[in-house]
Design an enzyme around this catalytic site. Structure first.
Site, PDB file in Angstrom:
ATOM      1  N   ASP A 536       0.840  -1.195   0.000  1.00  0.00           N
ATOM      2  CA  ASP A 536       0.000   0.000   0.000  1.00  0.00           C
ATOM      3  C   ASP A 536       0.871   1.240   0.000  1.00  0.00           C
ATOM      4  OD1 ASP A 536       0.577   0.685   2.850  1.00  0.00           O
ATOM      5  OD2 ASP A 536      -0.553  -1.139   3.265  1.00  0.00           O
ATOM      6  N   GLU A 616      23.211 -20.571 -17.841  1.00  0.00           N
ATOM      7  CA  GLU A 616      22.342 -19.695 -17.037  1.00  0.00           C
ATOM      8  C   GLU A 616      23.170 -18.642 -16.297  1.00  0.00           C
ATOM      9  OE1 GLU A 616      18.535 -22.645 -16.210  1.00  0.00           O
ATOM     10  OE2 GLU A 616      20.302 -22.833 -14.920  1.00  0.00           O
TER      11      GLU A 616
END
Ligand code: DGJ
Length: 731
Positions: A536, A616
């Site tokens: 929030d 990777e």
């Protein structure tokens, strides 16, 4: 001046660059809401209100004889309870004699330069770039000594209006505030949709759009936090509004606790939208001279659709809510050990992760849950914020020093608001946990919640956390919160004050966070609540980034980050590359895609780097190079949602301020045989500039690109992704 007051101090126009918000205090002192929308010249629009005797809508005593004037029909700024407006109200009072009427009338106003503060809570603040202006309107209750101050802030350039409310008891008798919402938006005309953001743990903030009719639409939280289930944000928009078209109003509550957001049409087809602290299980006792502050709501209006509305929120939250060193400073690329080890680590493991991370260009190791007390699973130890030196093979300082010696920063996880029953802290202070005497408490993740409303508890936590942060070289803190609150009760605020506890808990969290960031201003704080359970605007005041979701699956993240983007800037969205099969969904996605998705946020890794392939590892290096290359764009650029979720592919884009550079990410979400073309839109370029596109090296004007789009020459396989750049070139 953004705030213009006329008509003998009764007509208030709040102008931003593109919008106007108008109020008028009428002859009876009722503060009418007369307009919010595209910028106008500010003439008094009270005459747009059509008054008629609608029956069963009574009339205030001053209007005797005038049956057309009813609070039940008027658009108002502070609709109050029990005096003839039968719609949802903003404020309810319980007087000492048991009566429950509240009737507020205009008394005075004050305008001052700069932004207002909200006591004990976050609020938008002034920056060197833009200072707000403030209007405070004082409303007095007709038959008691309660006074309400309605605060309005204007950030002109940012197209933002804020609201907050302070209630003061100026009388001798006690008053109980049973409800105090922060904002009412009454729109007399038009039909609207309400968009809210709903979900669950690991699947947060999916937009839901409903037509506002006479059946009340309401979302909210009673979990003590803003919650995974509903976000404290909402958009009211015309039914045909799209990303690029239509009137939209945003409402964003700056609060991390129980909230409500609701919208309803009244009997005459007017729309009322309300937002604020959830009145359920809320009440606040006000003795003589006590006051109560309701949190801020950030309002914004766009006449050009949802994208523009989002940009307005991204800017205001980035520039006027996030604070501190890392508001603008580049955030370190981190490796979090959670999904790499969970609770099962030791010094050797951590150092090997840090060493590997340093080699690949990662800048910080974050040590997550399990480093303290007796904590080898999630059943014990919370509250014992002392390093488990046996597990760490030494002190936190020694570990931090070793990590620093590798050229890495060091971050640490805490969950200060929690306590395990199996902990020394609980054994010493069982009364510090939120439980109801004589009742077995509900456990969440087998833990209890610490009573943050108590100053002694907060003082202890501050001392404990500070001791750790002072004695070990810690650059970052992840502040987690892993359960919903219930069994609400506080030994300090018991009896008829129990209705204050949820709110006092939130104030306590804010106070502790504030003390920590003031004491350790160089620490980067990332807040978290099982991922996005407390995502929030208020949390951004303390932590410029928030762990967006415990779901790290790149494909689910497309939806989660899409929904999050309506209000929150990408810079605030914690996003990590994790292992496959993904730990939450079992899905296997390419490493490159996981990187592309995480790049649109506060970037990091959360996997065992010792178990990835050399190929990777090379990709980690490339991804980090991309992170640095695109940082400005992804953290400060303008964000475009190009596709809604659920299509064949998902695409979004960032464009820099000069419109010289655009970066689009496109992820294929399904595969089909004999595939149809993948044609993608491009937005935000400057029509007359020429751009080269990295996908096909074609040079075209922005106008052409934006209207004709781009067809990919090779169709990505399922879950593959591409990054496409448009760079301005000389003609
Ligand atoms: C929930 C968080 O969201 C995770 O990232 C991790 O920190 C765990 N808690 C640890 O308990």
């Amino acid at each position: 001046m953004a705030i213009v007051v006329e008509k003998n101090g009764r007509l208030f126009n709040l102008h931003t660059a593109d919008s106007t918000y108008q109020m008028y205090a009428d002859e009876y002192g009722v503060l009418l809401h007369t307009y919010y929308g595209k910028r106008i010249d500010g003439e008094n629009l009270a005459d747009l209100i059509f008054q008629v005797d609608v029956g069963f809508s009574g009339n205030p005593e001053e209007t005797v004889g005038n049956r057309e004037y009813s609070l039940d029909c008027l658009p108002q700024e502070l609709p109050s309870d029990g005096v003839g407006d039968y719609r949802e109200s903003c404020i309810s009072l319980l007087h000492e004699n048991g009566s429950m009427a509240a009737d507020f009338r205009f008394e005075s106003y004050e305008v001052f330069p700069g932004s207002y503060k909200v006591a004990g809570m976050p609020a938008l603040y002034d920056s060197d770039g833009e200072k707000g202006e403030t209007l405070v309107i004082t409303m007095r209750e007709k038959a008691s000594s309660v006074v309400v101050r309605l605060c309005y802030g204007v950030f002109e350039k940012e197209n933002v209006i804020t609201r907050a409310v302070r209630v003061e008891n100026r009388g001798e008798s006690r008053v109980v505030l049973d409800k105090c919402l922060s904002c009412c938006l009454d729109l007399q005309f038009g039909e609207y949709d309400l968009i809210t953001f709903a979900g669950r743990h690991t699947m947060e903030r999916g937009p839901e759009r409903n037509r506002v009719r006479r059946t009340k639409l309401e979302v909210g939280s009673m979990r003590g936090t803003s919650s995974h289930q509903y976000n404290p944000t909402a958009i009211l928009c015309v039914p045909d509004a799209t990303e690029d078209y239509g009137d939209c109003y945003g409402l964003c509550l700056v609060y991390s606790g129980n909230f409500t957001a609701c919208a309803q049409m009244d009997q005459r087809g007017q729309t009322r939208v309300l937002m604020g602290i959830n009145p359920e299980k809320f009440s606040f006792r006000l003795e003589k001279d006590d006051c109560f502050d309701a949190p801020q709501v950030i309002l914004s209006y766009s006449d050009a659709g949802l994208s523009r509305l989002s940009w307005q929120y991204h800017r205001i939250l980035r520039e006027h809510m996030c604070r501190g060193k890392y508001q603008h400073a580049k955030r370190p690329v981190l490796l979090n050990n959670w999904e790499a080890t969970y609770f099962h680590f030791n010094q050797e493991k951590l150092i090997s992760l840090a060493r590997q991370a340093a080699e690949l260009g990662i800048e910080m190791l974050v040590l997550d849950d399990g480093w303290f007390g007796k904590r080898d699973d999630d059943n014990s130890g919370l509250g014992d914020w002392y390093a488990n030196e046996r597990k760490l093979g030494g002190s936190l300082k020694e570990l931090g020093d070793q990590i620093h010696a590798l050229g890495m920063k060091f971050g640490l996880w805490f969950e200060p608001e929690m306590i395990s029953e199996d902990s020394d802290l609980y054994r010493a202070h069982p009364d510090w946990a939120i439980t109801i005497p004589g009742r077995e408490p509900n456990r969440g993740r087998n833990q209890l919640v610490v009573d943050m409303s108590r100053a002694d508890v907060r003082a202890y936590l501050f001392e404990r956390l500070s001791d750790i942060l002072e004695h070990a070289p810690i650059d970052y803190v992840k502040w987690d919160m892993n359960r919903s609150i219930c069994d609400i009760y506080s030994r300090q605020f018991a009896g008829d004050r129990t209705g204050e506890v949820y709110h006092r808990f939130v104030l306590g969290v804010y106070e502790l966070m504030e003390r920590i960031i003031q004491r350790f201003p160089d620490i980067l704080l990332e807040s978290c609540s099982g991922g996005g359970g407390r995502f929030d605007a208020a949390m951004l005041y303390y932590s410029p980034q928030i762990w967006c979701s415990d779901n790290t699956d790149a494909v689910n993240r497309l939806d989660i980050q899409y929904g999050t983007s309506f209000f929150y800037p990408a810079s605030s969205v914690g996003a990590h590359v994790s292992a496959v099969p993904n730990h939450q969904t079992g899905r296997v996605t390419p490493f490159a895609t996981r990187g592309h998705v995480a790049l649109s946020g506060s970037f990091g890794y959360e996997l065992d780097l010792n178990r990835i392939t050399d190929e990777e590892k090379a990709m980690v290096r490339e991804q980090i190079a991309d992170f640095h290359k695109y940082y400005q764009l992804t953290h400060e650029g303008t964000y475009y949602r190009l596709t809604p979720p659920g299509g064949r592919f998902c695409a979004w884009e960032f464009v820099d301020e000069q419109r010289d550079h655009a970066l689009q990410t496109l992820v294929m979400t399904s595969a089909e045989s004999n595939p149809l073309p993948v044609h993608t839109t491009v937005k935000g370029l400057s029509p007359d500039k020429y751009y080269r596109c990295s996908a096909d090296s074609q040079i075209r004007t922005g106008r052409t690109w934006m209207n004709a789009g781009l067809t990919l020459r090779k169709i990505p396989h399922e879950y593959e992704s591409v990054l496409i750049e448009w760079s301005a070139v000389d003609e």
